[in-house]
Design an enzyme around this catalytic site. Structure first.
Site, PDB file in Angstrom:
ATOM      1  N   GLU A 109       1.485  -0.436  -4.772  1.00  0.00           N
ATOM      2  CA  GLU A 109       0.747   0.333  -5.637  1.00  0.00           C
ATOM      3  C   GLU A 109       1.494   1.154  -5.302  1.00  0.00           C
ATOM      4  O   GLU A 109       1.488   2.613  -4.467  1.00  0.00           O
ATOM      5  CB  GLU A 109      -0.627   0.754  -4.108  1.00  0.00           C
ATOM      6  N   ASP A 113       0.771  -0.747  -0.026  1.00  0.00           N
ATOM      7  CA  ASP A 113      -0.114  -0.341   0.323  1.00  0.00           C
ATOM      8  C   ASP A 113       1.049   1.513   0.019  1.00  0.00           C
ATOM      9  O   ASP A 113       1.875   1.305   0.695  1.00  0.00           O
ATOM     10  CB  ASP A 113      -0.858  -0.178   1.061  1.00  0.00           C
TER      11      ASP A 113
END
Length: 600
Positions: free
Chosen positions: A318, A254
């Site tokens: 990401e 993330d």
């Protein structure tokens, strides 16, 4: 950072995926007409025994709160996921990616982690996680889990200790605490949160006086770690080992581009130009120090691989990064295996834009010997069955949340285009990620009552941004059951639209024209012909509004024709149709917003 700049940084130039070791086929694009954009030459050798599975894998994202509820509390859980895993095996994917299930106050759907080594009781416990992994592996599915290294929850023991400790302490050094400006009354700089509002919050010191400020690039409950601190690096690597030792097959990282901030945290006043290197303008994103971190993580992941057994543990970023050259650095041979191609996700359904995006994406990946990673929907964007129901315009497609008083999409057109776009994506060389429910053609829940919204973006933006709840509504499994089979009762943490009943798994399973049947067919042909390991060649001699390309692997060649125009495309009498995105298709033709796969 102004809102328009945050939007731009959050919406352009995502490409490139993977890394290369050994002798592997490189994804490549060749052009036989209309001019090439960064075209590359033919690929290398095919991998021998121990082929790296992730190079052409299809990975399915499960958002645990919304997949399946085993105990009737209205929130999905790990036992519910385990029970429904056969659906994924039947679908034909290679792996399941789980969004966070860790101990968390759930201020941001679990992306605010209070304990990285345990399961939140909301979802189960470690025994339930172990059972999930065992069941998945028994079905031939690998398991990818989210890791959230940019920030923790403010309920994490480290942050609680920081609040109880004085400025300059070891406890505060794990986070980005700073003295304020104007004698402490104002934040240390002018950065703003991605969820709206300032990126700094002032604390009350243990003696009751106003004190330092801490950085949170997202919600106030998500304080950013200081990754210049070796203790932070050691802790997160130990977290990776904890889950690898429990049998996970990789991690989705993330906010992978956000871990390191520019030294001294300077003010920023951006006016973004597409030709400007935003790295130099955004001191909170994509700093060079992140690459040292990921080289270390790659060495750690590689230490768990088993030579010759196709057992690589993978790392997927990401990373919302520009320009393209900066993103490519994340997937160099000694760094991460994959990075999501968000540029492709946001490319409108227009022939020139699609052609250019695909060409550019494959060229960028090929330049570093990596497979491309394709995606059309996830837990942070409006579902593509809804996005594509709006008029399409050049430039990146909007991904903001949608409310009941916003312009509504054309659901029939959106689903037809979504099916056609998926048929294009799953033919492309490389890996692909699917988001739960897209195989059912689920639309965004665009008419959620505002009082039901739980995304922190809604509150922090002053109710100006609806946020991401619309794509996170729980799955429908049984059309006539309470909560459409999501759980044993009627409870559902977000209300499910009435149209979900007709789209439930049991309604589509035996319907040859359903979106579920289409996905199964696409994945079966993709696997049989090993299209993910193929080479793409653009084909000339077709109308400008038709995407025409051939993907050639060692096993087969497949021609893909996608009609993005308004007039039917006539097929030659000799055409051997493998499948079509439209049902019923028109014999001998490719209709508007339809994609067909032909045996070459």
């Amino acid at each position: 950072m102004r809102t328009s700049v945050r939007w731009a940084i959050h919406q352009i130039y995502r490409a490139v995926a993977g890394s290369t070791r050994g002798r592997l086929r490189r994804p490549c694009v060749r052009w036989t007409g209309r001019g090439a954009l960064g075209a590359c030459e033919g690929g290398g050798d095919v991998a021998g025994p121990g082929r790296q599975w992730w190079r052409d894998a299809v990975i399915y994202q499960v958002y645990p709160r919304s997949w399946a509820d085993s105990d009737g509390d209205g929130i999905g859980d790990l036992p519910g996921i385990t029970e429904r895993l056969p659906h994924l095996a039947e679908l034909g994917v290679d792996a399941v990616w789980l969004s966070p299930f860790y101990t968390s106050p759930q201020r941001d759907g679990g992306y605010d982690v209070a304990d990285y080594r345990d399961v939140d009781p909301l979802f189960g416990d470690l025994a339930a996680f172990d059972a999930l992994v065992a069941r998945a592996h028994g079905l031939g599915l690998r398991v990818i889990v989210d890791i959230v290294p940019n920030h923790s929850s403010d309920a994490h023991p480290w942050f609680r200790a920081a609040l109880a400790s004085p400025p300059g302490s070891r406890e505060r050094a794990r986070y980005l605490f700073r003295d304020g400006s104007d004698e402490g009354r104002l934040p240390p700089n002018n950065w703003t949160s991605m969820f709206g509002g300032p990126a700094w919050t002032r604390v009350t010191e243990p003696d009751g006086t106003p004190g330092q400020w801490y950085l949170h690039m997202f919600d106030t409950s998500q304080p950013d770690f200081d990754w210049t601190n070796p203790e932070v690096r050691d802790e997160l690597e130990d977290v990776l080992r904890f889950w690898l030792d429990r049998g996970v097959d990789g991690f989705r990282i993330d906010v992978a581009h956000g871990l390191v901030k520019f030294e001294d945290l300077p003010d920023t006043d951006l006016t973004l130009d597409a030709n400007v290197d935003a790295t130099a303008l955004a001191p909170m994103w994509d700093q060079p120090g992140v690459h040292e971190i990921y080289r270390s993580w790659r060495r750690l992941a590689d230490s768990y691989a088993v030579e010759g057994e196709d057992a690589d543990r993978i790392l997927c970023a990401e990373a919302w990064v520009l320009p393209a050259q900066a993103l490519a650095q994340y997937v160099r041979a000694d760094e991460l295996h994959q990075s999501f191609n968000f540029e492709y996700l946001m490319t409108p359904w227009l022939p020139d834009e699609q052609r250019a995006s695909i060409t550019r994406s494959l060229a960028q990946a090929g330049a570093v010997g990596a497979p491309q990673t394709w995606v059309l929907s996830n837990h942070d964007v409006v579902r593509h069955a809804t996005r594509l129901g709006y008029p399409q315009h050049p430039g990146l497609q909007r991904i903001a949340g949608i409310g009941a008083d916003d312009p509504q999409p054309d659901p029939v057109l959106g689903l037809r285009r979504a099916r056609a776009a998926t048929a294009v994506m799953l033919a492309l060389p490389g890996s692909a990620y699917l988001f739960q429910g897209e195989e059912l053609g689920l639309p965004e829940a665009t008419r959620l009552p505002d009082e039901s919204r739980q995304d922190p973006t809604w509150e922090r933006s002053g109710h100006t941004q609806r946020g991401r709840d619309g794509c996170r509504v729980p799955m429908p499994w049984e059309g006539d059951a309470p909560s459409y089979g999501f759980g044993p009762g009627e409870r559902s943490w977000l209300p499910q639209p009435a149209e979900f009943g007709a789209l439930a798994v049991d309604r589509q399973r035996d319907d040859p024209g359903s979106t579920l049947s289409l996905y199964r067919a696409l994945l079966a042909v993709r696997r049989t012909h090993r299209l993910g390991l193929g080479h793409l060649t653009w084909l000339d001699g077709h109308p400008e509004d038709v995407l025409a390309f051939e993907v050639t692997s060692e096993d087969a060649s497949v021609t893909v024709l996608a009609n993005l125009g308004t007039d039917p495309l006539t097929l030659p009498d000799s055409a051997d149709v493998l499948l079509t995105s439209a049902f019923p298709g028109t014999a001998g033709h490719v209709g508007p917003d339809e994609t067909v796969w032909l045996r070459s």
